[in-house]
Design a protein around this motif. Structure first.
Motif, PDB file in Angstrom:
ATOM      1  N   LEU A  59       0.831  -1.198   0.000  1.00  0.00           N
ATOM      2  CA  LEU A  59       0.000   0.000   0.000  1.00  0.00           C
ATOM      3  C   LEU A  59       0.867   1.250   0.000  1.00  0.00           C
ATOM      4  O   LEU A  59       1.954   1.274   0.579  1.00  0.00           O
ATOM      5  CB  LEU A  59      -0.885   0.024   1.250  1.00  0.00           C
ATOM      6  CG  LEU A  59      -1.888  -1.112   1.426  1.00  0.00           C
ATOM      7  CD1 LEU A  59      -2.551  -1.000   2.797  1.00  0.00           C
ATOM      8  CD2 LEU A  59      -2.932  -1.092   0.323  1.00  0.00           C
ATOM      9  N   GLY A  60       0.372   2.312  -0.619  1.00  0.00           N
ATOM     10  CA  GLY A  60       1.009   3.613  -0.509  1.00  0.00           C
ATOM     11  C   GLY A  60       0.369   4.394   0.627  1.00  0.00           C
ATOM     12  O   GLY A  60      -0.858   4.472   0.728  1.00  0.00           O
ATOM     13  N   VAL A  61       1.200   4.929   1.497  1.00  0.00           N
ATOM     14  CA  VAL A  61       0.699   5.627   2.689  1.00  0.00           C
ATOM     15  C   VAL A  61       1.322   7.014   2.759  1.00  0.00           C
ATOM     16  O   VAL A  61       2.545   7.170   2.646  1.00  0.00           O
ATOM     17  CB  VAL A  61       1.024   4.829   3.972  1.00  0.00           C
ATOM     18  CG1 VAL A  61       0.577   5.598   5.205  1.00  0.00           C
ATOM     19  CG2 VAL A  61       0.355   3.457   3.927  1.00  0.00           C
ATOM     20  N   GLY A  62       0.463   8.019   2.953  1.00  0.00           N
ATOM     21  CA  GLY A  62       0.902   9.405   2.984  1.00  0.00           C
ATOM     22  C   GLY A  62       1.330   9.884   4.353  1.00  0.00           C
ATOM     23  O   GLY A  62       1.843   9.107   5.171  1.00  0.00           O
TER      24      GLY A  62
ATOM     25  N   THR B 139      -4.498  12.887   9.840  1.00  0.00           N
ATOM     26  CA  THR B 139      -5.542  11.932   9.473  1.00  0.00           C
ATOM     27  C   THR B 139      -4.919  10.604   9.046  1.00  0.00           C
ATOM     28  O   THR B 139      -5.424   9.529   9.371  1.00  0.00           O
ATOM     29  CB  THR B 139      -6.434  12.500   8.361  1.00  0.00           C
ATOM     30  OG1 THR B 139      -6.908  13.797   8.741  1.00  0.00           O
ATOM     31  CG2 THR B 139      -7.632  11.593   8.106  1.00  0.00           C
ATOM     32  N   VAL B 140      -3.804  10.680   8.339  1.00  0.00           N
ATOM     33  CA  VAL B 140      -3.099   9.460   7.942  1.00  0.00           C
ATOM     34  C   VAL B 140      -2.551   8.728   9.164  1.00  0.00           C
ATOM     35  O   VAL B 140      -2.519   7.490   9.187  1.00  0.00           O
ATOM     36  CB  VAL B 140      -1.977   9.790   6.935  1.00  0.00           C
ATOM     37  CG1 VAL B 140      -1.120   8.558   6.650  1.00  0.00           C
ATOM     38  CG2 VAL B 140      -2.573  10.320   5.643  1.00  0.00           C
ATOM     39  N   ASP B 141      -2.119   9.459  10.187  1.00  0.00           N
ATOM     40  CA  ASP B 141      -1.686   8.803  11.425  1.00  0.00           C
ATOM     41  C   ASP B 141      -2.782   7.881  11.963  1.00  0.00           C
ATOM     42  O   ASP B 141      -2.522   6.747  12.385  1.00  0.00           O
ATOM     43  CB  ASP B 141      -1.344   9.840  12.494  1.00  0.00           C
ATOM     44  CG  ASP B 141      -0.021  10.544  12.242  1.00  0.00           C
ATOM     45  OD1 ASP B 141       0.765  10.067  11.399  1.00  0.00           O
ATOM     46  OD2 ASP B 141       0.218  11.581  12.891  1.00  0.00           O
TER      47      ASP B 141
ATOM     48  N   ALA C 168       4.629   1.417   1.327  1.00  0.00           N
ATOM     49  CA  ALA C 168       5.643   2.392   0.934  1.00  0.00           C
ATOM     50  C   ALA C 168       5.167   3.742   1.441  1.00  0.00           C
ATOM     51  O   ALA C 168       4.018   4.122   1.223  1.00  0.00           O
ATOM     52  CB  ALA C 168       5.824   2.415  -0.578  1.00  0.00           C
ATOM     53  N   SER C 169       6.040   4.454   2.127  1.00  0.00           N
ATOM     54  CA  SER C 169       5.638   5.669   2.828  1.00  0.00           C
ATOM     55  C   SER C 169       6.181   6.916   2.144  1.00  0.00           C
ATOM     56  O   SER C 169       7.247   6.909   1.533  1.00  0.00           O
ATOM     57  CB  SER C 169       6.154   5.614   4.270  1.00  0.00           C
ATOM     58  OG  SER C 169       5.967   6.853   4.913  1.00  0.00           O
ATOM     59  N   SER C 170       5.430   8.022   2.305  1.00  0.00           N
ATOM     60  CA  SER C 170       5.858   9.293   1.719  1.00  0.00           C
ATOM     61  C   SER C 170       6.728  10.113   2.666  1.00  0.00           C
ATOM     62  O   SER C 170       7.188  11.190   2.283  1.00  0.00           O
ATOM     63  CB  SER C 170       4.637  10.122   1.312  1.00  0.00           C
ATOM     64  OG  SER C 170       3.946  10.569   2.458  1.00  0.00           O
TER      65      SER C 170
ATOM     66  N   TYR D 216      -3.014   4.505  -3.032  1.00  0.00           N
ATOM     67  CA  TYR D 216      -2.254   5.407  -2.171  1.00  0.00           C
ATOM     68  C   TYR D 216      -3.263   6.195  -1.347  1.00  0.00           C
ATOM     69  O   TYR D 216      -4.206   6.779  -1.903  1.00  0.00           O
ATOM     70  CB  TYR D 216      -1.414   6.360  -3.016  1.00  0.00           C
ATOM     71  CG  TYR D 216      -0.692   7.443  -2.240  1.00  0.00           C
ATOM     72  CD1 TYR D 216       0.384   7.130  -1.417  1.00  0.00           C
ATOM     73  CD2 TYR D 216      -1.082   8.771  -2.345  1.00  0.00           C
ATOM     74  CE1 TYR D 216       1.048   8.122  -0.712  1.00  0.00           C
ATOM     75  CE2 TYR D 216      -0.415   9.772  -1.653  1.00  0.00           C
ATOM     76  CZ  TYR D 216       0.656   9.441  -0.836  1.00  0.00           C
ATOM     77  OH  TYR D 216       1.314  10.417  -0.140  1.00  0.00           O
ATOM     78  N   VAL D 217      -3.104   6.215  -0.035  1.00  0.00           N
ATOM     79  CA  VAL D 217      -4.034   6.903   0.866  1.00  0.00           C
ATOM     80  C   VAL D 217      -3.307   8.071   1.519  1.00  0.00           C
ATOM     81  O   VAL D 217      -2.243   7.897   2.131  1.00  0.00           O
ATOM     82  CB  VAL D 217      -4.570   5.940   1.946  1.00  0.00           C
ATOM     83  CG1 VAL D 217      -5.507   6.685   2.903  1.00  0.00           C
ATOM     84  CG2 VAL D 217      -5.297   4.766   1.302  1.00  0.00           C
ATOM     85  N   ASP D 218      -3.876   9.256   1.407  1.00  0.00           N
ATOM     86  CA  ASP D 218      -3.252  10.444   1.982  1.00  0.00           C
ATOM     87  C   ASP D 218      -4.314  11.486   2.274  1.00  0.00           C
ATOM     88  O   ASP D 218      -5.460  11.375   1.817  1.00  0.00           O
ATOM     89  CB  ASP D 218      -2.208  11.002   1.013  1.00  0.00           C
ATOM     90  CG  ASP D 218      -1.145  11.852   1.698  1.00  0.00           C
ATOM     91  OD1 ASP D 218      -1.256  12.101   2.910  1.00  0.00           O
ATOM     92  OD2 ASP D 218      -0.189  12.259   1.008  1.00  0.00           O
TER      93      ASP D 218
END
Length: 227
Positions: free
Chosen positions: A29-32, A36-38, A55-57, A84-86
């Motif tokens: 997963l892509g994570v921002g 809110t992402v926390d 994979a983190s931004s 990707y969720v951000d």
């Protein structure tokens, strides 16, 4: 009346529900990045056995993911990811966004570019009729800071150095207030083409595909309409 933390929690939970059908043993997963992402990362812990990792931004999110027992991959090890969720600092009804309040805008764009879809999770305070009330973050190479600031001033902005802040890429941020943004994609391209700019916080050329907006009446979903 829900407070902002509760609204953010509801947006994070909605994202968990959204991604569940996409999970699998080989999925990354892509994570921002952001508050809110926390909450999304915290909720993701209960499902960590259902996917390979993330994979983190940002380093901030990578630390939080690892603390929840989720494997973090370097993006160079990842050829594709379903989602990707951000979050966003502002988002309009066309799913154009301003991002970068946390300073991770360049890495956010990079990780998002690998994903099949971008899911933006926000509370209702971030939904705006037009972008620009939130100052536009622009990541710059330090030696170009003043040259870039002059060009941004010519575009009608008031750039201010984010004092004492260095990005994960070793660069600086100019926060630009006062910009008129009737055409977000056009302004994104113009700012990104200024020599010395690494990236600007407009996400319009490639905006969100889905927005999950937490309101007092529940989570509202908006899908990007075909051009």
């Amino acid at each position: 009346m829900l407070d902002q933390t509760q609204l953010k929690h509801n947006a994070a939970q909605a994202a968990i529900q959204y991604i569940q059908p996409l999970l699998g043993p080989d999925v990354v997963l892509g994570v921002g990045t952001g508050s809110t992402v926390d909450l999304f990362i915290d909720a993701l812990e209960a499902h960590k056995a259902l996917f390979r990792g993330a994979a983190s931004s940002s380093e901030r999110s990578a630390v939080r993911l690892r603390a929840r027992g989720i494997t973090v991959f370097d993006l160079n090890e990842v050829s594709a990811m379903p989602v990707y969720v951000d979050g966003a600092d502002e988002i309009d009804a066309q799913l154009n966004m301003i991002k970068g309040g946390g300073g991770a805008l360049t890495r956010e764009k990079i990780v998002a570019s690998v994903a099949g879809q971008f899911v933006c999770i926000v509370d209702e305070s971030k939904l705006v009729a037009g972008l620009g009330r939130f100052p536009l973050p622009v990541e710059v190479i330090p030696m170009a800071r003043e040259a870039v600031a002059r060009r941004l001033t010519e575009l009608g902005g008031r750039p201010v150095l984010r004092d004492g802040f260095v990005t994960d890429n070793g660069c600086q941020i100019l926060d630009v207030a006062g910009l008129r943004i009737p055409d977000p994609a056009d302004l994104e391209a113009r700012v990104n083409n200024i020599p010395g700019v690494v990236c600007c916080g407009l996400f319009a050329l490639d905006g969100a595909d889905v927005a999950l907006i937490s309101t007092q009446d529940g989570v509202r979903r908006i899908d990007r309409q075909p051009a």
